[in-house]
Design a protein around this motif. Structure first.
Motif: not given
Length: 75
Positions: A1-4, A28-31, A34-36
């Motif tokens: 899984m790629n994380r952004v 942001l989740k829909e876009l 996965t992290a902030v």
């Protein structure tokens, strides 16, 4: 899984960055984020005009009434 990750910080926010994030979290989740990355959650020397990096008191995370801010929402 790629994380952004997104840096949720901008110079021109109204001083209500945490509130703004809560309102936009679903989008942001829909876009696909996965992290902030947030600025530090400390009182700023510029009060509500500060941006998190101009730390006033490392030990005041909002519980003391100084620099014009006490917590409205405790997470």
């Amino acid at each position: 899984m790629n994380r952004v990750i997104i840096q949720f910080f901008h110079w021109y926010h109204s001083g209500e960055l945490w509130k703004e994030f809560i309102e936009k979290a679903g989008l942001l989740k829909e876009l696909g984020f996965t992290a902030v990355w947030f600025p530090p959650a400390t009182k700023c020397s510029l009060g509500k005009d500060g941006r998190g990096y101009d730390v006033y008191d490392l030990y005041d995370l909002g519980e003391f009434d100084q620099k014009g801010g006490i917590p409205i929402l405790m997470l």
